[in-house]
Design an enzyme around this catalytic site. Structure first.
Site, PDB file in Angstrom:
ATOM      1  N   GLU A  68       0.837  -1.199   0.000  1.00  0.00           N
ATOM      2  CA  GLU A  68       0.000   0.000   0.000  1.00  0.00           C
ATOM      3  C   GLU A  68       0.874   1.253   0.000  1.00  0.00           C
ATOM      4  O   GLU A  68       1.876   1.328   0.703  1.00  0.00           O
ATOM      5  CB  GLU A  68      -0.895   0.000   1.237  1.00  0.00           C
ATOM      6  CG  GLU A  68      -1.835   1.200   1.311  1.00  0.00           C
ATOM      7  CD  GLU A  68      -2.625   1.259   2.608  1.00  0.00           C
ATOM      8  OE1 GLU A  68      -3.753   1.762   2.584  1.00  0.00           O
ATOM      9  OE2 GLU A  68      -2.106   0.799   3.652  1.00  0.00           O
ATOM     10  N   LYS A 127      -9.465   0.940  -2.095  1.00  0.00           N
ATOM     11  CA  LYS A 127      -9.646   0.691  -0.672  1.00  0.00           C
ATOM     12  C   LYS A 127     -11.062   1.070  -0.261  1.00  0.00           C
ATOM     13  O   LYS A 127     -11.593   2.093  -0.695  1.00  0.00           O
ATOM     14  CB  LYS A 127      -8.623   1.506   0.133  1.00  0.00           C
ATOM     15  CG  LYS A 127      -8.546   1.143   1.607  1.00  0.00           C
ATOM     16  CD  LYS A 127      -7.362   1.843   2.265  1.00  0.00           C
ATOM     17  CE  LYS A 127      -7.186   1.445   3.722  1.00  0.00           C
ATOM     18  NZ  LYS A 127      -5.984   2.070   4.314  1.00  0.00           N
ATOM     19  N   CYS A 153      -4.852  -3.077   3.311  1.00  0.00           N
ATOM     20  CA  CYS A 153      -4.512  -2.718   4.685  1.00  0.00           C
ATOM     21  C   CYS A 153      -5.720  -2.780   5.633  1.00  0.00           C
ATOM     22  O   CYS A 153      -6.171  -3.852   5.989  1.00  0.00           O
ATOM     23  CB  CYS A 153      -3.841  -1.344   4.721  1.00  0.00           C
ATOM     24  SG  CYS A 153      -2.846  -1.043   6.215  1.00  0.00           S
TER      25      CYS A 153
END
Length: 220
Positions: free
Chosen positions: A45, A124, A158
């Protein structure tokens, strides 16, 4: 899912002086991973944030300015990974990039590039407070699975992986492998994401590959 070798980067923050230097570093890591036979390469990321190192010092101290400055590099960034995937005959999950989707609105976007030149992305879906409140990067609703010659894959970026239901939805859609690029400020944060990766693997009886960004960026 077929058996294959994967390479997961513990990728260091850098401060490239030019686009050429940054591209050479990514190309070198890709070649070193592909040489022993890896067919899937995963970068972490916000690895793309290293590119901000090539801008003027006044940009380094302003995260919002960095986001806007990076947009001029985004097509070159995707094309670099597309070409490397074709050249080495591999799949590459590029380090995620803060992608402007409309004026003042950014998504944290990870591109998956295949050996046939095709590229698609996962944004995300769950923002940290820092991303949401200080950096103004927005969540994206769409959750995807990717059909590849290696099997069906999902991407959890993440903080996404700390919430069970999206990963469960990808597993129920046939994903046997989840790619988990991460970026945390502390070792404690890394361990938190690692525990989440283990939990998602246990719950869904699938594999999870964790690729962390490491090191410090005192210039940023």
């Amino acid at each position: 899912m077929t058996s294959f070798r994967a390479a997961i980067a513990q990728y260091p923050v850098s401060k490239p002086a030019s686009w050429h230097e940054a591209a050479e570093q990514i190309a070198r890591w890709t070649a070193e991973a592909a040489a022993p036979g890896a067919k899937l390469l995963v970068f972490p990321e916000y690895a793309a944030m290293s590119l901000a190192g090539m801008f003027a010092p006044e940009v380094h101290g302003d995260l919002t300015a960095q986001l806007h400055a990076l947009q001029k590099l985004r097509q070159d960034y995707v094309e670099l990974h597309r070409e490397l995937a074709r050249r080495h005959g591999v799949y590459i999950l590029a380090g995620s990039f803060p992608w402007q989707v409309q004026p003042g609105r950014f998504h944290n976007r990870a591109w998956l590039c295949g050996p046939d030149g095709a590229c698609d992305f996962q944004d995300k879906r769950v923002m940290t407070r820092f991303e949401r409140e200080h950096w103004h990067i927005s969540a994206a609703p769409e959750l995807k699975v990717f059909d590849t010659a290696l099997g069906r894959l999902g991407v959890q970026i993440c903080y996404d992986a700390e919430f069970p239901l999206p990963a469960r939805a990808q597993a129920e859609a046939g994903a046997q492998l989840l790619l988990l690029p991460s970026c945390t400020d502390t070792a404690a944060g890394w361990h938190r994401v690692r525990v989440a990766a283990q939990a998602r693997a246990l719950e869904n009886q699938c594999y999870v590959l964790l690729s962390p960004l490491v090191g410090e960026a005192p210039w940023s």
